[in-house]
Design a protein around this motif. Structure first.
Motif, short mmCIF file in Angstrom:
data_model
loop_
_atom_site.label_atom_id
_atom_site.label_comp_id
_atom_site.label_asym_id
_atom_site.label_seq_id
_atom_site.Cartn_x
_atom_site.Cartn_y
_atom_site.Cartn_z
N SER A 55 8.38 0.84 -6.52
CA SER A 55 8.82 2.18 -6.15
C SER A 55 8.40 3.13 -7.27
O SER A 55 8.91 3.02 -8.40
CB SER A 55 10.33 2.20 -5.97
N CYS A 99 1.56 9.21 -9.16
CA CYS A 99 0.45 8.31 -9.45
C CYS A 99 0.28 7.96 -10.93
O CYS A 99 -0.45 7.03 -11.25
CB CYS A 99 -0.84 8.90 -8.91
N CYS A 114 1.08 4.42 -11.50
CA CYS A 114 0.22 3.43 -10.84
C CYS A 114 -0.86 2.94 -11.82
O CYS A 114 -1.46 3.75 -12.52
CB CYS A 114 -0.45 4.07 -9.62
N VAL A 134 3.32 10.81 -4.72
CA VAL A 134 2.22 9.97 -4.24
C VAL A 134 1.69 10.57 -2.93
O VAL A 134 2.46 10.82 -2.00
CB VAL A 134 2.69 8.53 -4.02
N ASP A 152 -0.12 11.08 0.78
CA ASP A 152 -0.07 10.30 2.02
C ASP A 152 -1.31 9.43 2.21
O ASP A 152 -1.24 8.40 2.87
CB ASP A 152 0.09 11.23 3.23
N CYS A 183 -2.82 7.62 0.04
CA CYS A 183 -2.88 6.52 -0.91
C CYS A 183 -3.11 5.19 -0.17
O CYS A 183 -2.35 4.85 0.73
CB CYS A 183 -1.59 6.45 -1.72
N ARG A 237 -0.09 2.73 -0.38
CA ARG A 237 1.22 3.19 0.10
C ARG A 237 1.71 2.34 1.29
O ARG A 237 0.96 2.07 2.22
CB ARG A 237 1.11 4.65 0.52
N LYS A 286 4.16 2.18 4.41
CA LYS A 286 4.90 3.09 5.30
C LYS A 286 6.25 2.55 5.63
O LYS A 286 6.52 1.43 5.75
CB LYS A 286 4.12 3.36 6.58
#
Length: 67
Positions: free
Chosen positions: A8, A12, A15, A58, A60, A62, A65, A67
């Motif tokens: 979580s 970015c 990351c 972040v 959309d 990515c 990611r 969902k």
């Protein structure tokens, strides 16, 4: 069986696949950065970020990611 790890993160910079580069300007006192996604072939995430609080969430698009 493959292992899946979900993290979580808020933006970015947390990351491991982000890249930051100094955004050079004519004013030597300005200290801004551009951020890129290395997985998406150095697609820009955000440009000219001076403060960590300016970093967007972040995006959309990515590829990591969930969902």
């Amino acid at each position: 069986m493959p292992t899946t790890i979900h993290l979580s993160i808020k933006n970015c910079t947390e990351c491991p696949y982000h890249k930051s580069e100094r955004h050079w300007t004519s004013d030597s006192w300005e200290h801004a950065y551009d951020y890129f996604c290395q997985i998406s072939f150095n697609k820009p995430i955000a440009t000219y970020i001076e403060w960590p609080s300016e970093m967007p969430d972040v995006p959309d698009w990515c590829p990591l990611r969930v969902k």
